[in-house]
Design a protein around this motif. Sequence first.
Motif, short mmCIF file in Angstrom:
data_model
loop_
_atom_site.label_atom_id
_atom_site.label_comp_id
_atom_site.label_asym_id
_atom_site.label_seq_id
_atom_site.Cartn_x
_atom_site.Cartn_y
_atom_site.Cartn_z
N UNK A 78 0.77 -0.93 0.18
CA UNK A 78 0.40 0.52 -0.52
C UNK A 78 0.54 1.01 -0.22
N UNK A 79 0.88 1.81 -0.78
CA UNK A 79 2.18 2.45 -1.46
C UNK A 79 1.47 4.33 -1.39
N UNK A 80 0.59 4.43 -2.00
CA UNK A 80 -0.78 5.38 -2.51
C UNK A 80 -0.55 6.22 -0.38
N UNK A 81 -0.24 7.34 -0.84
CA UNK A 81 -0.27 8.44 -0.09
C UNK A 81 -1.51 8.64 1.19
N UNK A 82 -1.97 8.30 2.57
CA UNK A 82 -3.44 8.79 2.80
C UNK A 82 -3.28 10.86 2.24
N UNK A 83 -4.67 10.98 1.62
CA UNK A 83 -4.22 12.43 1.00
C UNK A 83 -5.99 12.63 1.64
N UNK A 84 -5.85 13.83 2.92
CA UNK A 84 -6.54 14.72 3.89
C UNK A 84 -6.70 15.81 3.40
N UNK A 85 -6.62 16.70 2.56
CA UNK A 85 -7.17 17.63 2.10
C UNK A 85 -8.02 17.70 1.26
#
Length: 268
Positions: free
Chosen positions: A1-8
């Motif tokens: 699981x390489x995709x960064x967690x997006x919070x924006x």
Amino acid sequence: MNQMLELRGRWTLITGASSGLGVEIARTIARDHGGHVLLVARRRDKLEALCEELRVRHGVQAACIAADLSRPEDVERIFTEATQARDIHAVILNAGVTYWGEAMKLGWSEFQAMLDTNVTSMVRLSSLFMPYLVERGTRGGLLLVSSVAGLIPVPYQAAYSGTKAFVTSYGQCLGQEVRHTGVSVTVFAPGGIATEMLDRTGLSNRFKAGDLGVMSPEACAAHAVRAFMRRKELYVPGLLNQTLALAAKVLPRGFMAQRTAAIYKPER
């Protein structure tokens, strides 16, 4: 699981958000990542003041739910209210209480409240939000705030240490079970943090920021959000805390318990 967690531009729910680490995590998400925040804690006045601060200073959306995580009915209400009016993308379960002193002097009602807050509410909210996050298919995330005290035995914080050991183990197990879904579980295990909780227990008279791995809440929050966004499975912030975590793997637990007992034993 390489995709960064997006919070924006997405909603993150944060428990224990009226003081200490929870406040600084909310500020970090709003200020540095443009994320919307849903704040949960008992003290509505503090939550509303923080919401106003984040809206005005950082232009994000902010809302709050006043709830006591030691009350099962409040825990259920948190999930219902959180998901009625908005799409939750990330959940940070930070609320926790502690006790410093001899284990046999901890009152039963105090222990039950600690167990309900640190363990039961965390499991229940995980069991409610995880299926919700998985079904949405947006690759969200769950952050469980544990402690270095969950990695090593800490006499004179026996009950707290035990609850955090549960959080660590539960979180790592849950993370493996849901790994295929794209939803990440991060266990964040800091050492001491210079917050109200340290003040309430009296530990602030012994440990200050910079002492024995004690961090400021601002620095700790930056580590927590970074680890969460990078989808770390278990993250211990700070070189000294990381050294303690490593020592817990190689040294006898009895030895570690003796050493921590010497450090944490209250003065008579």
